[in-house]
Enzyme design. Structure first.
Site, PDB file in Angstrom:
ATOM      1  N   ASP A   1       0.925  -1.206  -0.046  1.00  0.00           N
ATOM      2  CA  ASP A   1       0.198   0.184  -0.101  1.00  0.00           C
ATOM      3  C   ASP A   1       0.861   1.296   0.093  1.00  0.00           C
ATOM      4  OD1 ASP A   1       0.763  -0.267   2.714  1.00  0.00           O
ATOM      5  OD2 ASP A   1      -0.874  -0.020   3.582  1.00  0.00           O
ATOM      6  N   SER A   2       2.150   0.998   0.163  1.00  0.00           N
ATOM      7  CA  SER A   2       3.030   2.292  -0.173  1.00  0.00           C
ATOM      8  C   SER A   2       2.878   2.964  -1.425  1.00  0.00           C
ATOM      9  CB  SER A   2       4.530   1.750   0.039  1.00  0.00           C
ATOM     10  OG  SER A   2       4.839   0.699  -0.653  1.00  0.00           O
TER      11      SER A   2
ATOM     12  N   LYS B   1      -0.801  -9.733   2.746  1.00  0.00           N
ATOM     13  CA  LYS B   1       0.010  -9.204   4.133  1.00  0.00           C
ATOM     14  C   LYS B   1      -1.118  -8.459   5.017  1.00  0.00           C
ATOM     15  CE  LYS B   1       2.998  -5.957   3.717  1.00  0.00           C
ATOM     16  NZ  LYS B   1       2.587  -4.911   4.638  1.00  0.00           N
TER      17      LYS B   1
ATOM     18  N   GLU C   1       9.790  -4.318  10.671  1.00  0.00           N
ATOM     19  CA  GLU C   1      10.344  -2.908  10.072  1.00  0.00           C
ATOM     20  C   GLU C   1      10.707  -2.190  11.023  1.00  0.00           C
ATOM     21  OE1 GLU C   1       8.669   0.654   7.197  1.00  0.00           O
ATOM     22  OE2 GLU C   1       7.498  -0.844   7.670  1.00  0.00           O
TER      23      GLU C   1
END
Length: 243
Positions: free
Chosen positions: A47-48, A116, A185
């Protein structure tokens, strides 16, 4: 992996074989094709795309329709890598039923191999329900961009003992819920190693040190195509967009 379609079993086996996994993002057919030709293991349609493709300030405004549109394009270019479709914000947060329906849409309409989603202990029941519905799930813990504002912004996570323990607990909860792998992350490198050793499924890091089971990076960051924000841990192999 020698010109064959990569499976979840291949990803799990890589950890047992101590082989580092490679994972990059792609948002369209040309980038999917290049990732395929480069021989990466996993391609993430993240979704980046909201930031690097659509010009948004974050990922929150990305919709299911956006994700499905981009996943379909990437899948056309990816014959061998495992293709991961990102669950956008609020597509799995309100109910288990809605989470399963939306995860199914990404696979059925988009054509990705797995989905994800972000979140640890609190979202483990949703992960478990999606897995039981026959949809493979990759987890995402540490810095979770969709809820970054609640974490104090895009900052390193797990820097104190209590926060580090929560991240380890998140990893174990996701493993118990049935994820086949997880992204970790923006955590200190020693914590990255601890998390990777705490679970049997692969832990793929982004800004989590080198002792995890693989690395994932946003392709646009690596090639200098997006310059609004470039994480410090990113190695830029070239800079396509001149300054």
């Amino acid at each position: 992996m020698g010109g064959k379609k990569i499976t979840i079993q291949d990803i799990k086996q890589a950890k047992k074989d101590h082989r580092k996994l490679t994972m990059v993002t792609a948002y369209d057919y040309p980038f999917g094709l290049m990732a395929d030709e480069a021989g990466v293991d996993i391609v993430l349609v993240g979704d980046s795309l909201g930031m690097v493709v659509m010009g948004l300030d974050g990922t929150v405004a990305v919709t299911m329709e956006h994700m499905i549109h981009h996943i379909k394009a990437v899948v056309r270019g990816c014959k061998n890598p495992l293709v991961v479709g990102d669950m956008p914000f609020m597509s799995y947060n309100t109910s288990v039923r809605e989470a399963i329906i939306n995860a199914g849409r990404l696979m059925k309409e988009g054509g990705c191999d797995v989905i994800k989603l972000e979140g640890g202990v609190d979202f483990a029941p949703i992960v478990e329900a999606i897995v039981k519905a026959g949809i493979p799930v990759q987890g995402h813990i540490g810095l979770t961009p969709q809820t970054a504002s609640a974490l104090g912004g895009f900052k390193m996570q797990g820097k104190d003992t209590q926060a580090a323990k929560r991240i380890v607990d998140d990893a174990r909860a996701l493993e118990d819920a049935g994820v086949f792998s997880m992204i970790l992350e923006a955590v200190p490198a020693p914590l990255g190693q601890i998390v990777a050793e705490a679970v049997k499924v692969p832990v793929i890091g982004i800004g989590a040190g080198s002792q995890v089971d693989g690395q994932v990076l946003v392709t646009h960051d690596m090639i200098g195509l997006f310059d609004k924000f470039v994480p410090r841990f990113v190695k830029q192999y070239t800079k396509i967009r001149p300054t």
